[in-house]
Design a protein around this motif. Structure first.
Motif, PDB file in Angstrom:
ATOM      1  N   ILE A   1       0.827  -1.204   0.000  1.00 12.34           N
ATOM      2  CA  ILE A   1       0.000   0.000   0.000  1.00 12.34           C
ATOM      3  C   ILE A   1       0.863   1.256   0.000  1.00 12.34           C
ATOM      4  O   ILE A   1       0.412   2.344  -0.400  1.00 12.34           O
ATOM      5  N   GLY A   2       2.113   1.114   0.431  1.00 12.49           N
ATOM      6  CA  GLY A   2       3.015   2.261   0.451  1.00 12.49           C
ATOM      7  C   GLY A   2       3.361   2.781  -0.923  1.00 12.49           C
ATOM      8  O   GLY A   2       3.777   3.936  -1.063  1.00 12.49           O
ATOM      9  N   LEU A   3       3.208   1.944  -1.956  1.00  7.32           N
ATOM     10  CA  LEU A   3       3.475   2.390  -3.324  1.00  7.32           C
ATOM     11  C   LEU A   3       2.457   3.413  -3.797  1.00  7.32           C
ATOM     12  O   LEU A   3       2.647   4.028  -4.855  1.00  7.32           O
ATOM     13  N   PHE A   4       1.358   3.557  -3.061  1.00 10.83           N
ATOM     14  CA  PHE A   4       0.294   4.462  -3.486  1.00 10.83           C
ATOM     15  C   PHE A   4       0.145   5.646  -2.535  1.00 10.83           C
ATOM     16  O   PHE A   4      -0.912   6.243  -2.438  1.00 10.83           O
ATOM     17  N   ARG A   5       1.231   5.993  -1.860  1.00 11.41           N
ATOM     18  CA  ARG A   5       1.241   7.173  -1.002  1.00 11.41           C
ATOM     19  C   ARG A   5       1.032   8.424  -1.869  1.00 11.41           C
ATOM     20  O   ARG A   5       1.690   8.610  -2.893  1.00 11.41           O
ATOM     21  N   GLY A   6       0.121   9.305  -1.458  1.00 13.54           N
ATOM     22  CA  GLY A   6      -0.138  10.535  -2.203  1.00 13.54           C
ATOM     23  C   GLY A   6      -1.034  10.362  -3.413  1.00 13.54           C
ATOM     24  O   GLY A   6      -1.163  11.286  -4.221  1.00 13.54           O
ATOM     25  N   LEU A   7      -1.685   9.207  -3.538  1.00 10.02           N
ATOM     26  CA  LEU A   7      -2.518   8.958  -4.719  1.00 10.02           C
ATOM     27  C   LEU A   7      -3.809   9.779  -4.692  1.00 10.02           C
ATOM     28  O   LEU A   7      -4.247  10.278  -5.732  1.00 10.02           O
ATOM     29  N   SER A   8      -4.437   9.930  -3.525  1.00 11.70           N
ATOM     30  CA  SER A   8      -5.743  10.608  -3.446  1.00 11.70           C
ATOM     31  C   SER A   8      -5.703  12.029  -3.993  1.00 11.70           C
ATOM     32  O   SER A   8      -6.504  12.378  -4.869  1.00 11.70           O
ATOM     33  N   PRO A   9      -4.792  12.898  -3.525  1.00 12.02           N
ATOM     34  CA  PRO A   9      -4.761  14.244  -4.114  1.00 12.02           C
ATOM     35  C   PRO A   9      -4.389  14.244  -5.587  1.00 12.02           C
ATOM     36  O   PRO A   9      -4.828  15.129  -6.337  1.00 12.02           O
ATOM     37  N   ARG A  10      -3.610  13.272  -6.019  1.00 15.08           N
ATOM     38  CA  ARG A  10      -3.264  13.216  -7.445  1.00 15.08           C
ATOM     39  C   ARG A  10      -4.474  12.844  -8.284  1.00 15.08           C
ATOM     40  O   ARG A  10      -4.680  13.384  -9.371  1.00 15.08           O
TER      41      ARG A  10
END
Length: 389
Positions: free
Chosen positions: A146-155
């Motif tokens: 799941i760490g590979l998707f850090r910062g995905l929501s704002p992007r």
């Protein structure tokens, strides 16, 4: 990359959407033409031509041919089409996010793993930094998958806002008023049309970039927290409050100018280079092959090969120009995280830059203007602290 090439579908006023429905439109035209010819040979009875007995099947066919209600790009289906583009964009963004995440950590200079010794094509020993796959495995070891998707929501929110903005601008400033480039235009006329089309693209891109940039800044800062293991930026709303409190309104637009300049240079460079190459080097007679392309029996395919070459030219020019404009992307991303209270934006990872020009000059002196542009074969630069023993 560029605007929809109108030459791809000269019969479809709806551009790409019209091309998707070209098969159905062609069938409708063929059926309508056959019906007209049959009625001309055998006139209908008088009661069928009476004004009180209209033929109900004629209007729907005409409306579909015109790209009006019932077509893919129609006004009634516009919200559905826009939602489809947003959903597809979200899927692509989510799938490509680990790649952008690793790229950003390399851009800020975070190298947690030592280089390995390898050989180049000449057989000489060189030092190679970890590739994308090795870096991604390291992130998984530290933060899990799941760490590979850090910062995905704002992007995701940033890309969705950009897509919606472009769609809204097309409704307010419809591109139908722009004259389309034709093979019959002379060089001066076609160049004017390309300039007008590129200006329209530039306007949409700049506005969508400015509106979506605050979310881009939040996404960048969420990702670089991996470097110092911080948790300062944890959510979109809380991040908005912290940026506004610490940096004011301008804090949402740090790094915007280099991103805008990169977008402008990319659009003009890509479109103009593709236009000149297609105008001088691509010959429409390439379609007149012995197989029968371009003959009277199949007039719709007379420009098929030439248009395919033109589309390929634009694709290649897009790749080439994107490589040249990469320093703008790098500087913009570094400015977004510089001096924001995170370890990745402070010494020793990065000096505190006074402006994006200061950042550009610093990277240029260090020979790092293309840092992070390659994710597979990453050689250690001569100015690096690593050395062969």
């Amino acid at each position: 990359m560029g605007a929809s090439d109108p030459e791809v579908a000269p019969w479809a006023p709806g551009g790409a959407a019209g091309m998707a429905g070209a098969g159905a439109g062609a069938g409708a035209r063929g059926g309508a033409a056959a019906g007209v010819e049959a009625r001309a040979r055998d006139p209908p009875p008088a009661h069928r031509a009476h004004p009180r007995h209209p033929r109900p099947a004629a209007q729907p066919s005409a409306r579909r041919m015109d790209g009006a209600p019932g077509g893919l790009g129609s006004g009634d289906n516009a919200p559905t089409t826009e939602a489809l583009f947003v959903a597809l964009g979200a899927g692509v963004t989510a799938l490509s996010h680990p790649l952008l995440y690793v790229k950003l950590l390399i851009q800020v200079g975070h190298e947690p793993m030592p280089p390995t010794i390898g050989t180049n094509v000449l057989g000489r020993k060189v030092l190679y930094l970890p590739s994308f796959f090795t870096y991604a495995k390291y992130i998984v070891q530290v933060d899990g998958k799941i760490g590979l998707f850090r910062g995905l929501s704002p992007r995701l929110m940033s890309n969705a806002l950009s897509t919606v903005t472009r769609g809204s601008m097309k409704k307010v400033f419809p591109p139908d008023e722009i004259e389309q480039v034709s093979n019959k235009d002379d060089m001066k006329t076609s160049l004017k049309k390309v300039v007008k089309e590129t200006s329209y693209e530039m306007m949409m891109q700049c506005v969508s970039r400015m509106l979506a940039h605050p979310l881009h800044v939040i996404s960048m800062r969420c990702m670089v927290q991996f470097v110092g293991r911080e948790a300062k930026y944890s959510g979109v709303l809380s991040s908005i409050g912290k940026i506004f409190k610490e940096e004011g309104l301008l804090g949402f637009f740090v790094g915007l100018i280099p991103h805008l300049l990169g977008d402008v240079v990319f659009l003009w460079g890509c479109n103009l280079l593709a236009h000149f190459i297609n105008a001088y080097l691509v010959d429409d007679s390439v379609s007149d092959t012995p197989g029968g392309l371009g003959n009277d029996q199949n007039p719709g395919s007379q420009f098929s090969q030439a248009l395919a070459i033109r589309s390929y030219t634009k694709f290649v020019m897009g790749i080439a120009v994107s490589m040249l404009t990469y320093p703008f992307l790098l500087v913009g991303d570094l400015m977004a995280v510089n001096n924001c209270g995170l370890q990745a934006g402070l010494p020793p990872y990065s000096p505190v830059f006074k402006s994006w020009i200061h950042c550009w000059k610093y990277l240029s002196v260090q020979g790092q203007l293309f840092r992070g542009s390659s994710l597979l074969f990453r050689r250690v630069s001569s100015g690096s602290c690593f050395a062969l023993e």
